[in-house]
Design an enzyme around this catalytic site. Structure first.
Site, PDB file in Angstrom:
ATOM      1  N   ASN A 185       0.868  -1.179   0.000  1.00 18.49           N
ATOM      2  CA  ASN A 185       0.000   0.000   0.000  1.00 18.49           C
ATOM      3  C   ASN A 185       0.906   1.230   0.000  1.00 18.49           C
ATOM      4  OD1 ASN A 185      -1.824   2.017   0.477  1.00 18.49           O
ATOM      5  ND2 ASN A 185      -2.378   1.354   2.549  1.00 18.49           N
ATOM      6  N   GLU A 221      -6.582   4.565   7.924  1.00 20.48           N
ATOM      7  CA  GLU A 221      -6.405   6.001   7.646  1.00 20.48           C
ATOM      8  C   GLU A 221      -7.660   6.590   7.009  1.00 20.48           C
ATOM      9  OE1 GLU A 221      -2.717   5.439   5.559  1.00 20.48           O
ATOM     10  OE2 GLU A 221      -1.812   4.820   7.466  1.00 20.48           O
ATOM     11  N   HIS A 226      -9.305   0.993   5.045  1.00 18.39           N
ATOM     12  CA  HIS A 226      -8.013   1.212   5.699  1.00 18.39           C
ATOM     13  C   HIS A 226      -8.191   2.160   6.896  1.00 18.39           C
ATOM     14  CE1 HIS A 226      -3.913   2.438   6.487  1.00 18.39           C
ATOM     15  NE2 HIS A 226      -3.556   1.309   5.899  1.00 18.39           N
ATOM     16  N   GLU A 244      -5.220  -5.122  10.651  1.00 16.15           N
ATOM     17  CA  GLU A 244      -4.161  -4.152  10.891  1.00 16.15           C
ATOM     18  C   GLU A 244      -4.431  -3.410  12.194  1.00 16.15           C
ATOM     19  OE1 GLU A 244      -2.201  -2.916   6.924  1.00 16.15           O
ATOM     20  OE2 GLU A 244      -4.031  -1.773   7.108  1.00 16.15           O
TER      21      GLU A 244
HETATM   22  P1  PGA Z   1       3.049   0.087   7.626  1.00 15.00           P
HETATM   23  O1  PGA Z   1       1.589   0.306   7.020  1.00 15.00           O
HETATM   24  O2  PGA Z   1       3.577  -1.204   7.044  1.00 15.00           O
HETATM   25  O3  PGA Z   1       3.822   1.296   7.199  1.00 15.00           O
HETATM   26  O4  PGA Z   1       2.890  -0.001   9.114  1.00 15.00           O
HETATM   27  C1  PGA Z   1       0.708  -0.776   6.862  1.00 15.00           C
HETATM   28  C2  PGA Z   1      -0.593  -0.281   6.277  1.00 15.00           C
HETATM   29  O5  PGA Z   1      -1.018   0.830   6.592  1.00 15.00           O
HETATM   30  O6  PGA Z   1      -1.234  -0.997   5.482  1.00 15.00           O
END
Ligand code: PGA
Length: 249
Positions: A9, A96, A94, A166
């Site tokens: 990603n 975010e 996700h 996650e």
């Molecule tokens: P990261 O992000 O590997 O930088 O912790 C994972 C993600 O947000 O899918």
């Protein structure tokens, strides 16, 4: 049998030239693997990335989409637009998107159903925040995220779903869930799906782990029986790191 998957990603990183350079390096160094390898560049470079990877095993996927078919949704992208340029897998939910763009379980359920209606595959992300884990509510939170967005699907629709657990406290922080914590949650997720559906849906679903996966910890995390791969943020922006993670699976 469920597939092994390693997905990168890229979030809001890499301009056009950088995207092409990284894709060229990844294609050149891609090891022979049975795992599905995917990358999710930013929207403006998706079309170019698809063309660039036409003869590669690497699949280009999208980071997000809107649930409406088309219309007055300034700044948004539809499933048809993705399909039109050759993309049929999309990341939905996700953390975010949930945290900074107000995406609720209700909105995510609409996105999932819009994508499935078009025949797309959905990589559905979910996971608890630090307070949830500290207060011992992580299983409850994860169960409700799954229920609210996915449990009204038909059993047959689950063949188009990939899950990415996650934990929010492990994303971009350098803090990884221990392989045991990941396995414990993945086994819980599979059991929850088995109770809501049946053994076949639970056994066939790929459950990826995401959150600070790096070349140094990938192998141990991927060795756990219920971990079917990873969704990689930071480390997917560096070709050698991403390749090392693919080798780890
Ligand atoms: P990261 O992000 O590997 O930088 O912790 C994972 C993600 O947000 O899918």
């Amino acid at each position: 049998m469920r597939s092994k998957i390693v997905a990168g990603n890229w979030k809001m990183n890499k301009n056009l030239e950088e995207t092409e350079a990284l894709l060229a390096e990844l294609s050149a160094k891609l090891p022979d693997t049975n795992a599905e390898v995917m990358v999710a560049p930013t929207y403006v470079n998706l079309n170019n990335a698809v063309r660039h990877l036409e003869s590669s095993k690497i699949e280009v996927i999208a980071q997000n989409m809107h649930f409406a078919e088309s219309g007055a949704y300034t700044g948004e992208i539809s499933a048809d637009m993705l399909l039109n340029i050759g993309i049929d897998t999309v990341i939905i939910g996700h953390s975010e998107r949930r945290a900074y763009f107000g995406e609720t379980d209700e909105i995510l359920a609409k996105k999932v159903s819009a994508a499935l209606k078009k025949g797309m595959r959905v990589m559905f992300c979910f996971g608890e925040e630090l307070e949830d884990r500290k207060s011992g509510n992580h299983f409850k939170v994860v169960e409700s995220q799954l229920k609210n967005a996915l449990f009204s699907l038909e059993a047959s629709e689950w063949s188009k779903i990939i899950l990415a657990y996650e934990p929010v406290w492990a994303i971009g922080t350098g803090e990884t869930a221990s392989p045991e914590q990941a396995q414990e949650m993945h086994a819980f997720i599979r059991k929850t799906i088995m109770e809501a559906y049946d053994t076949s849906v639970a056994t066939n679903i790929s459950i990826l782990y995401g959150g600070s996966v790096k070349p140094g910890n990938a192998e141990e995390i991927f060795s756990k029986p219920d971990v079917d791969g990873g969704l990689i943020g930071g480390a997917s922006l560096i070709a050698d790191d991403f390749i090392a993670i693919i080798k780890a699976i």
